[in-house]
Design an enzyme around this catalytic site. Structure first.
Site, PDB file in Angstrom:
ATOM      1  N   ASP A 144       5.385   5.184   7.301  1.00  0.00           N
ATOM      2  CA  ASP A 144       4.771   3.940   7.767  1.00  0.00           C
ATOM      3  C   ASP A 144       4.691   2.899   6.666  1.00  0.00           C
ATOM      4  OD1 ASP A 144       4.475   5.384  10.064  1.00  0.00           O
ATOM      5  OD2 ASP A 144       2.299   5.592   9.930  1.00  0.00           O
TER       6      ASP A 144
ATOM      7  N   ALA B  27      -0.754  -0.524   8.421  1.00  0.00           N
ATOM      8  CA  ALA B  27      -0.599  -1.972   8.271  1.00  0.00           C
ATOM      9  C   ALA B  27      -1.898  -2.638   7.838  1.00  0.00           C
ATOM     10  CB  ALA B  27      -0.100  -2.588   9.579  1.00  0.00           C
TER      11      ALA B  27
ATOM     12  N   LEU C 280       2.319   2.282  16.290  1.00  0.00           N
ATOM     13  CA  LEU C 280       3.068   1.277  15.528  1.00  0.00           C
ATOM     14  C   LEU C 280       2.582   1.191  14.089  1.00  0.00           C
ATOM     15  CD1 LEU C 280       3.118  -1.519  18.256  1.00  0.00           C
ATOM     16  CD2 LEU C 280       4.889   0.191  17.786  1.00  0.00           C
TER      17      LEU C 280
ATOM     18  N   SER D 242      -0.524   0.937  12.938  1.00  0.00           N
ATOM     19  CA  SER D 242      -1.532  -0.100  12.738  1.00  0.00           C
ATOM     20  C   SER D 242      -2.495   0.259  11.614  1.00  0.00           C
ATOM     21  CB  SER D 242      -2.300  -0.350  14.032  1.00  0.00           C
ATOM     22  OG  SER D 242      -2.837   0.855  14.546  1.00  0.00           O
ATOM     23  N   SER D 243      -2.818   1.546  11.459  1.00  0.00           N
ATOM     24  CA  SER D 243      -3.735   1.952  10.392  1.00  0.00           C
ATOM     25  C   SER D 243      -3.117   1.685   9.023  1.00  0.00           C
ATOM     26  CB  SER D 243      -4.114   3.426  10.533  1.00  0.00           C
ATOM     27  OG  SER D 243      -2.963   4.245  10.519  1.00  0.00           O
TER      28      SER D 243
END
Length: 377
Positions: free
Chosen positions: A151, A109, A104, A106-107
């Protein structure tokens, strides 16, 4: 106490192509990474995580070392900004991700979250594009993952109830609202029970295989080409690909086949989305997932099994694994009226294959959301 939030993202179509300057789509979702913090005037950083043990504590004047821990992402953000700006003030706070790590972004984000907080603390005003570029630099050059723009762009540009279309060749983008004729849907996220470590996975190998395919195709066609590092499949005309694809080694050919197939799926998917044809859009998601497994040759065994489950569960319009495919999560667009039965069926089928993950699998339903706010006032 100040706070910043960055949403996670999901990519329904356009998987594994942003690093080749391909076209992608995405949603931001209403879960993500939140940092509550206060500003320190002496350059001190002290951050703890609600997801991981330990405390990250250092001064901005210190020389940083990679520790291969969650604290590296904060250091990556500081170093990225320090290339142009003087970072004098630090932060003291608590960071939390609202979903398990895996697929998702996460890195991305968490890096964007730290960048936003650093900008607030040091009175730095970045444009959206500058924020994206700094986050990309941090992940590529400090964390060590050859990411594209998907992303970061989703987590910055996206709007609620809309699909983001992004062309990573020139960074042009379009926010496409939900057609009023479209069936209602929710986004289902199934965390497989196994987290992934992207920098330690085969992700970078796949990127190199795509670049090798592009480099070889240019050579076969006697095109002008420069360093290997500049080779990307987006710069290969489709006619050249079709003429010379059979000359490529099998692995390189499969990566190229996925890229050009995904390019067509994105085009068809945008058309279906604009027409409000969720069934067609979902079918293209299923096809994208299969291509990731069979041609891009990624996807852990449990994510491949989730793909089979999704394709044979009533009420799921379309689905695929999310992210690079090395463990983590799968995503699907589902009929909200069948949410309970979908959750029950997916859980039972998955646990029948992986009983040891009974306590770790998580099935969550989320909605689209706006991208991050740049809080500089």
């Amino acid at each position: 106490m100040l706070n910043v939030f960055t949403p996670y993202r999901v990519c329904p179509l356009g998987a594994h192509v942003d690093h080749q300057l391909g076209q992608v789509t995405g949603f931001a979702i209403d879960r993500g990474v939140r940092l509550e913090f206060e500003i320190t005037n002496n350059g001190e950083f002290e951050v703890c995580s609600k997801n991981y043990p330990g405390v990250v504590k250092f001064n901005v004047c210190e020389e940083y070392e990679r520790e291969m821990t969650w604290g590296d992402f904060l250091k990556a953000a500081i170093i990225a900004l320090s290339r142009k700006y003087d970072i004098k003030n630090g932060i003291k706070g608590v960071v939390e991700g609202s979903l398990p790590v895996g697929g998702l972004s996460s890195s991305s984000a968490v890096i964007l979250t730290y960048l936003n907080a650093l900008c607030i603390a040091n009175h730095i005003h970045l444009t959206e594009n500058e924020m994206i570029n700094n986050a990309m630099w941090a992940e590529k050059n400090y964390i060590g993952v050859n990411v594209g723009r998907l992303d970061q762009s989703c987590e910055v540009y996206c709007k609620k109830d809309s699909l983001l279309y992004l062309d990573t060749l020139d960074n042009s983008n379009e926010i496409i609202p939900i057609n009023k004729k479209m069936k209602p849907f929710e986004i289902m996220i199934v965390f497989s029970g196994r987290e992934r470590q992207l920098a330690g996975s085969a992700y970078n190998i796949r990127v190199d295989e795509c670049k090798a395919a592009a480099y070889a195709l240019q050579a076969y066609a006697e095109m002008d080409y420069k360093e290997f590092s500049t080779a990307v499949l987006r710069k290969i005309p489709i006619g050249i690909y079709k003429e010379y694809r059979t000359k490529l080694p099998e692995n390189w050919r499969k990566r190229a086949d996925h890229f050009f197939g995904e390019k067509l799926r994105v085009t068809e998917g945008i058309k279906a989305w604009k027409e409000g044809n969720l069934d067609k859009f979902g079918q293209l998601m299923f096809e994208s997932g299969r291509s990731s497994i069979e041609l891009y040759e990624t996807g852990s065994s449990n994510l491949k099994d989730l793909q089979d489950i999704f394709e044979n569960t009533d009420g799921i319009y379309g689905g695929r694994f999310s992210g690079a495919g090395f463990n983590g999560s799968s995503i699907a667009l589902v009929d909200p009226q069948k949410e309970d039965i979908i959750k029950e069926n997916v859980y039972k089928k998955y646990i029948s294959k992986y009983p040891e993950l009974n306590e770790k699998i998580k099935i969550i339903f989320v909605n689209t959301a706006d991208g991050m706010e740049l809080n500089y006032d």
